[in-house]
Design a protein around this motif. Structure first.
Motif, mmCIF file in Angstrom:
data_model
loop_
_atom_site.group_PDB
_atom_site.id
_atom_site.type_symbol
_atom_site.label_atom_id
_atom_site.label_comp_id
_atom_site.label_asym_id
_atom_site.label_seq_id
_atom_site.Cartn_x
_atom_site.Cartn_y
_atom_site.Cartn_z
ATOM 1 N N HIS A 142 -0.078 -9.801 10.004
ATOM 2 C CA HIS A 142 -1.730 -8.813 11.201
ATOM 3 C C HIS A 142 -1.855 -9.740 11.293
ATOM 4 C CE1 HIS A 142 -3.767 -5.368 13.439
ATOM 5 N NE2 HIS A 142 -3.551 -6.481 13.577
ATOM 6 N N HIS A 155 -6.122 4.227 16.344
ATOM 7 C CA HIS A 155 -6.963 4.816 15.126
ATOM 8 C C HIS A 155 -8.428 4.150 15.240
ATOM 9 C CE1 HIS A 155 -6.260 0.014 14.352
ATOM 10 N NE2 HIS A 155 -4.614 0.094 14.888
ATOM 11 N N ASP A 196 -9.533 -5.152 18.494
ATOM 12 C CA ASP A 196 -9.611 -4.430 17.510
ATOM 13 C C ASP A 196 -9.268 -5.453 16.662
ATOM 14 O OD1 ASP A 196 -8.068 -3.054 14.920
ATOM 15 O OD2 ASP A 196 -6.782 -4.689 15.949
ATOM 16 N N HIS A 204 -7.365 -1.429 9.368
ATOM 17 C CA HIS A 204 -7.281 -0.262 9.570
ATOM 18 C C HIS A 204 -6.253 0.333 8.764
ATOM 19 C CE1 HIS A 204 -4.341 -1.691 12.009
ATOM 20 N NE2 HIS A 204 -5.683 -2.930 13.380
ATOM 21 N N HIS A 248 -11.761 -7.176 13.112
ATOM 22 C CA HIS A 248 -10.638 -7.619 12.076
ATOM 23 C C HIS A 248 -11.979 -8.887 11.393
ATOM 24 C CE1 HIS A 248 -6.995 -5.545 11.414
ATOM 25 N NE2 HIS A 248 -6.651 -5.556 12.458
#
Ligand code: ZN
Length: 411
Positions: A331, A310, A252, A341, A256
């Motif tokens: 984040h 997700h 993840d 997300h 990003h």
């Protein structure tokens, strides 16, 4: 804080009564199933599918062929702690108390949990538990087994615990390993590994050194993943449990800022986005090797669940214009983010679900969004014949079993 009382009771039982250890022998129950959960943050089917077709994910493909897979409905504005706490408790983020990365000014942590998580319910029912590197499990809690925290662990150079990589010996602000002696054992046998994936570089770090910073960051991710693979292999070899949950989070994080986007996508910067277009897909190829290493420990009587909290998609201009720019800054910090997300509609970024096991259907697909993050805990409890607590909103995924009526009758 009803749950904290429960947690203390579990701790007291574990620490004070040797009969806890002998409970299985005195009752002599039938053998418990083995369940292995592998969670992958932000696993995106749009990226996985071409890799599956190319034959680059042989281990994941073997799970698909031997099991059931599909999308996993997630919560609104999904992010890691928000969704994982829902998976742990089968209650909404608002009910379980962990609504995001920062809750009331404090980094999400297990002391906030207002509903009982699955590791506690299993432990109380004499199912041995092993958890390693699972996000939002810091500080660790007493279980009938072990618990080693993952993403959101606080430590040196990671004081806020958000998206950074303290070494195991450098964690502080709470316990990162239960039972405590296991920490020394892990450092001795696995090494002083990085507890979480690397924090993404900031815009200032990147400016003028894009290729160098990107390649160095990806190398560190490779190192962290190899250390975590060693950790999993050590724990599965030396501390087998009835229920084991192992987590991965680098995928993840890479998506990003290194999602393979096109020049027309929002935020495209050729100095960054043309450097390593392979970076994000390569994370899943690397994950597939981790999966292969884990599957060596799986026998025909083990249920395997691969779940994602997700997906992750490139930014869309229309959505961002309606969203405060700082909405996901906690984040991503200052990294130039090109994919995310936490879209208001969680159905746009569903997680993914793969399951195989003794009586799970073969080569079957779940259509639509019929399986949800709320259903994971009830389904696992069902495998152990444990009654679903009334606060849980999910349901047992009976449709994944060959003989759902038979399975339900055992409950
Ligand atoms: Zn993320």
């Amino acid at each position: 804080m009803v749950f904290n009382k429960v947690s203390k009771l579990v701790a007291a039982a574990l620490l004070s009564t040797p009969c806890f250890l002998f409970a299985q022998e005195s009752i002599a129950p039938k053998p418990k199933p083995h369940v292995l959960v592998i969670s992958v943050n932000g696993m995106e089917m749009d990226v996985l599918r071409p890799l599956l077709l190319e034959g680059k994910l042989p281990n994941l493909m073997s799970v698909i062929k031997r099991g059931v897979y599909g999308k996993l409905r997630t919560v609104s504005a999904p992010n890691c702690p928000r969704v994982f706490s829902t998976i742990f408790t089968s209650t909404s983020p608002e009910e379980d108390g962990v609504t995001g990365f920062i809750v009331g000014g404090v980094t999400a942590n297990t002391n906030m949990l207002k509903e009982e998580p699955i590791w506690s319910i299993l432990s109380k029912n004499h199912v041995t538990v092993g958890m390693a590197n699972v996000p939002a499990t810091f500080p660790v809690m007493p279980v009938d087994g072990y618990m080693v925290s993952g993403m959101l662990t606080r430590g040196k150079n990671c004081e806020d615990g958000v998206l950074c990589a303290p070494k195991l010996s450098e964690t502080f602000g709470g316990d990162s390993v239960y039972p405590a002696p296991l920490k020394t054992e892990l450092i001795k046998n696995v090494g002083d590994y990085y507890v979480d994936c690397e924090r993404m570089p900031g815009a200032q770090d990147l400016a003028g050194h894009e290729s160098e910073v990107i390649n160095a960051w990806l190398q560190k991710v490779d190192l962290i993943r190899s250390q975590q693979t060693k950790l999993f292999d050590y724990l599965l070899s030396n501390h087998p449990k009835d229920f084991t949950w192992l987590g991965q989070s680098c995928e993840d994080r890479t998506g990003h800022w290194l999602y393979p986007i096109a020049p027309y996508n929002a935020g495209y910067n050729p100095k960054i986005n043309a450097v390593r277009e392979d970076a994000f897909p390569s994370q899943y190829i690397a994950f597939d090797k981790v999966l292969g290493s884990i599957l060596k420990h799986v026998d025909d009587n083990t249920y395997v669940f691969i779940v994602s909290d997700h997906g992750i998609k490139p930014l869309r201009e229309f959505e961002d214009m309606n969203m405060p720019m700082n909405m996901h800054m906690d984040h991503e910090k200052t990294t130039p983010v090109i994919a995310k997300h936490d879209f208001a509609d969680g159905d746009e970024v569903p997680g993914s679900f793969f399951a195989m096991g003794p009586d799970i259907k073969h080569d079957d697909r779940l259509m639509g969004l019929e399986a949800s993050v709320y259903d994971i805990a009830p389904t696992i409890l069902h495998l152990y014949g444990i009654q679903q607590p009334s606060q849980m909103h999910g349901h047992v995924l009976t449709q994944i079993f060959e003989t759902s009526e038979k399975n339900l009758a055992q409950k």
